[in-house]
Scaffold this motif. Structure first.
Motif, PDB file in Angstrom:
ATOM      1  N   THR A 179       4.404  10.117  -6.680  1.00  0.00           N
ATOM      2  CA  THR A 179       5.572  10.727  -8.060  1.00  0.00           C
ATOM      3  C   THR A 179       4.809  11.148  -9.424  1.00  0.00           C
ATOM      4  O   THR A 179       5.154  12.074  -9.837  1.00  0.00           O
ATOM      5  CB  THR A 179       6.370   9.289  -8.166  1.00  0.00           C
ATOM      6  OG1 THR A 179       7.072   9.093  -6.977  1.00  0.00           O
ATOM      7  CG2 THR A 179       7.469   9.866  -9.098  1.00  0.00           C
ATOM      8  N   ILE A 180       3.491  10.110  -9.694  1.00  0.00           N
ATOM      9  CA  ILE A 180       2.885  10.692 -10.685  1.00  0.00           C
ATOM     10  C   ILE A 180       2.285  11.954 -10.670  1.00  0.00           C
ATOM     11  O   ILE A 180       2.334  12.927 -11.532  1.00  0.00           O
ATOM     12  CB  ILE A 180       1.666   9.594 -11.022  1.00  0.00           C
ATOM     13  CG1 ILE A 180       2.487   8.260 -11.407  1.00  0.00           C
ATOM     14  CG2 ILE A 180       0.732  10.084 -11.968  1.00  0.00           C
ATOM     15  CD1 ILE A 180       1.630   7.171 -11.555  1.00  0.00           C
ATOM     16  N   LEU A 181       1.545  12.430  -9.421  1.00  0.00           N
ATOM     17  CA  LEU A 181       1.200  13.774  -9.279  1.00  0.00           C
ATOM     18  C   LEU A 181       2.142  14.737  -9.254  1.00  0.00           C
ATOM     19  O   LEU A 181       1.919  15.887  -9.924  1.00  0.00           O
ATOM     20  CB  LEU A 181       0.322  13.674  -7.808  1.00  0.00           C
ATOM     21  CG  LEU A 181      -0.903  12.934  -7.997  1.00  0.00           C
ATOM     22  CD1 LEU A 181      -1.713  12.745  -6.673  1.00  0.00           C
ATOM     23  CD2 LEU A 181      -2.110  13.396  -9.084  1.00  0.00           C
ATOM     24  N   ASP A 182       3.053  14.555  -8.832  1.00  0.00           N
ATOM     25  CA  ASP A 182       4.350  15.275  -8.839  1.00  0.00           C
ATOM     26  C   ASP A 182       4.879  15.891 -10.093  1.00  0.00           C
ATOM     27  O   ASP A 182       4.990  16.904 -10.695  1.00  0.00           O
ATOM     28  CB  ASP A 182       5.478  15.026  -8.032  1.00  0.00           C
ATOM     29  CG  ASP A 182       5.236  15.233  -6.579  1.00  0.00           C
ATOM     30  OD1 ASP A 182       4.186  15.762  -5.995  1.00  0.00           O
ATOM     31  OD2 ASP A 182       6.059  14.513  -5.653  1.00  0.00           O
ATOM     32  N   VAL A 183       4.968  14.837 -10.984  1.00  0.00           N
ATOM     33  CA  VAL A 183       5.347  14.854 -12.296  1.00  0.00           C
ATOM     34  C   VAL A 183       4.380  15.479 -13.078  1.00  0.00           C
ATOM     35  O   VAL A 183       4.461  16.510 -13.927  1.00  0.00           O
ATOM     36  CB  VAL A 183       5.707  13.608 -12.993  1.00  0.00           C
ATOM     37  CG1 VAL A 183       5.722  13.715 -14.528  1.00  0.00           C
ATOM     38  CG2 VAL A 183       6.887  12.911 -12.568  1.00  0.00           C
ATOM     39  N   LEU A 184       2.917  15.230 -13.048  1.00  0.00           N
ATOM     40  CA  LEU A 184       1.979  15.919 -13.729  1.00  0.00           C
ATOM     41  C   LEU A 184       1.658  17.574 -13.340  1.00  0.00           C
ATOM     42  O   LEU A 184       1.388  18.188 -13.991  1.00  0.00           O
ATOM     43  CB  LEU A 184       0.560  15.266 -13.682  1.00  0.00           C
ATOM     44  CG  LEU A 184       0.456  14.104 -14.510  1.00  0.00           C
ATOM     45  CD1 LEU A 184      -0.696  13.213 -14.263  1.00  0.00           C
ATOM     46  CD2 LEU A 184       0.745  14.388 -15.987  1.00  0.00           C
ATOM     47  N   MET A 215       0.682  -1.043  -0.054  1.00  0.00           N
ATOM     48  CA  MET A 215       0.146   0.047  -0.129  1.00  0.00           C
ATOM     49  C   MET A 215       0.905   1.364   0.006  1.00  0.00           C
ATOM     50  O   MET A 215       0.590   2.297  -0.680  1.00  0.00           O
ATOM     51  CB  MET A 215      -0.990  -0.017   1.279  1.00  0.00           C
ATOM     52  CG  MET A 215      -2.015   0.968   1.371  1.00  0.00           C
ATOM     53  SD  MET A 215      -2.927   0.712  -0.287  1.00  0.00           S
ATOM     54  CE  MET A 215      -4.539   1.826   0.328  1.00  0.00           C
ATOM     55  N   LYS A 216       2.005   1.101   0.829  1.00  0.00           N
ATOM     56  CA  LYS A 216       2.743   2.373   1.018  1.00  0.00           C
ATOM     57  C   LYS A 216       3.512   2.553  -0.460  1.00  0.00           C
ATOM     58  O   LYS A 216       3.526   3.608  -0.868  1.00  0.00           O
ATOM     59  CB  LYS A 216       4.157   2.105   1.831  1.00  0.00           C
ATOM     60  CG  LYS A 216       4.643   3.479   2.330  1.00  0.00           C
ATOM     61  CD  LYS A 216       5.848   2.994   3.472  1.00  0.00           C
ATOM     62  CE  LYS A 216       6.230   4.441   3.701  1.00  0.00           C
ATOM     63  NZ  LYS A 216       6.988   4.534   4.962  1.00  0.00           N
ATOM     64  N   ILE A 217       3.825   1.512  -1.233  1.00  0.00           N
ATOM     65  CA  ILE A 217       4.486   1.602  -2.606  1.00  0.00           C
ATOM     66  C   ILE A 217       3.423   2.443  -3.651  1.00  0.00           C
ATOM     67  O   ILE A 217       3.934   3.185  -4.227  1.00  0.00           O
ATOM     68  CB  ILE A 217       4.720   0.220  -3.073  1.00  0.00           C
ATOM     69  CG1 ILE A 217       6.080  -0.140  -2.134  1.00  0.00           C
ATOM     70  CG2 ILE A 217       5.146   0.360  -4.513  1.00  0.00           C
ATOM     71  CD1 ILE A 217       6.608  -1.426  -2.686  1.00  0.00           C
ATOM     72  N   LEU A 218       2.306   2.091  -3.274  1.00  0.00           N
ATOM     73  CA  LEU A 218       1.209   2.594  -4.442  1.00  0.00           C
ATOM     74  C   LEU A 218       1.045   3.957  -3.924  1.00  0.00           C
ATOM     75  O   LEU A 218       0.948   4.810  -4.897  1.00  0.00           O
ATOM     76  CB  LEU A 218      -0.353   1.887  -4.115  1.00  0.00           C
ATOM     77  CG  LEU A 218      -0.280   0.606  -4.792  1.00  0.00           C
ATOM     78  CD1 LEU A 218      -1.605  -0.114  -4.127  1.00  0.00           C
ATOM     79  CD2 LEU A 218      -0.053   0.751  -6.116  1.00  0.00           C
ATOM     80  N   ARG A 219       1.198   4.398  -2.805  1.00  0.00           N
ATOM     81  CA  ARG A 219       1.049   5.942  -2.287  1.00  0.00           C
ATOM     82  C   ARG A 219       2.310   6.508  -3.034  1.00  0.00           C
ATOM     83  O   ARG A 219       2.178   7.828  -3.633  1.00  0.00           O
ATOM     84  CB  ARG A 219       1.105   6.066  -0.744  1.00  0.00           C
ATOM     85  CG  ARG A 219      -0.247   5.972  -0.396  1.00  0.00           C
ATOM     86  CD  ARG A 219      -0.339   6.574   1.209  1.00  0.00           C
ATOM     87  NE  ARG A 219      -1.560   6.285   1.602  1.00  0.00           N
ATOM     88  CZ  ARG A 219      -1.840   6.038   2.937  1.00  0.00           C
ATOM     89  NH1 ARG A 219      -0.859   6.152   3.564  1.00  0.00           N
ATOM     90  NH2 ARG A 219      -3.081   5.965   3.196  1.00  0.00           N
ATOM     91  N   VAL A 220       3.671   6.013  -2.882  1.00  0.00           N
ATOM     92  CA  VAL A 220       4.729   6.606  -3.330  1.00  0.00           C
ATOM     93  C   VAL A 220       4.548   6.968  -4.781  1.00  0.00           C
ATOM     94  O   VAL A 220       4.816   7.783  -5.478  1.00  0.00           O
ATOM     95  CB  VAL A 220       5.949   6.100  -3.057  1.00  0.00           C
ATOM     96  CG1 VAL A 220       7.128   6.469  -3.648  1.00  0.00           C
ATOM     97  CG2 VAL A 220       6.208   5.872  -1.554  1.00  0.00           C
TER      98      VAL A 220
END
Length: 172
Positions: free
Chosen positions: A10-15, A1-6
């Motif tokens: 990361t995707i949100l930060d990139v976008l 679950m923690k990996i999915l959050r990371v």
């Protein structure tokens, strides 16, 4: 679950942070070159105009999604700030839910229209308009995601009284 959050962060930060920064830089450079070529060298560049237009649209919509992520949009909150915290939460939950419902309802026809635009290409570079107008559904999906999380955390705070930890703004 923690990996999915990371991965999601990361995707949100990139976008919402990195891509708009790159696009803003590209927009600024292409606009500078456009002015330089037009007024100094008397040689207008329609290619740079199209690049500037595409970068501007994407920067504005992704920047708006980033501002929404950090609740940093312009607000008229003179009365809102004087209200008790629970009333503020009810207002936030109501408006976030309303906007989310509107965006979800309008997302399907907008996506349908967006993919129709592959038939139209830009005049000079020949880029399909889909790459320009897909920025609107991307913006809407980002706002829907943030609103759903705001509604969840708002309801949780309303019930428990414990405010959610907010993410720090990258520019502060």
């Amino acid at each position: 679950m923690k990996i999915l959050r990371v991965i999601l962060k990361t995707i949100l930060d990139v976008l919402e942070i990195h891509l708009p920064s790159i696009l803003l830089f590209t927009f600024t450079i292409s606009l500078f070159l456009q002015v330089l070529l037009r007024y100094v060298f008397k040689f207008p560049s329609p290619e740079l105009y199209e690049i500037t237009s595409y970068c501007f649209v994407w920067t504005v919509l992704l920047g708006a999604a980033c501002a929404h992520r950090y609740r940093d949009h312009l607000r008229f909150n003179i009365i809102y700030e004087k209200l008790p915290r629970k009333v503020q939460l009810v207002i936030d939950i109501t408006f976030d839910s309303f906007i989310t419902i509107l965006f979800i309802i309008s997302l399907k026809p907008i996506l349908k229209q967006t993919f129709w635009y592959h038939l139209i290409r830009s005049e000079v570079l020949g880029i399909p308009w889909t790459y320009l107008v897909i920025s609107l559904p991307v913006f809407m999906i980002l706002v829907i995601y943030h609103n759903i999380s705001y509604v969840y955390y708002g309801i949780r705070e309303l019930i428990t009284g414990v405010p959610a930890k907010t993410e720090g703004k990258p520019w502060e």
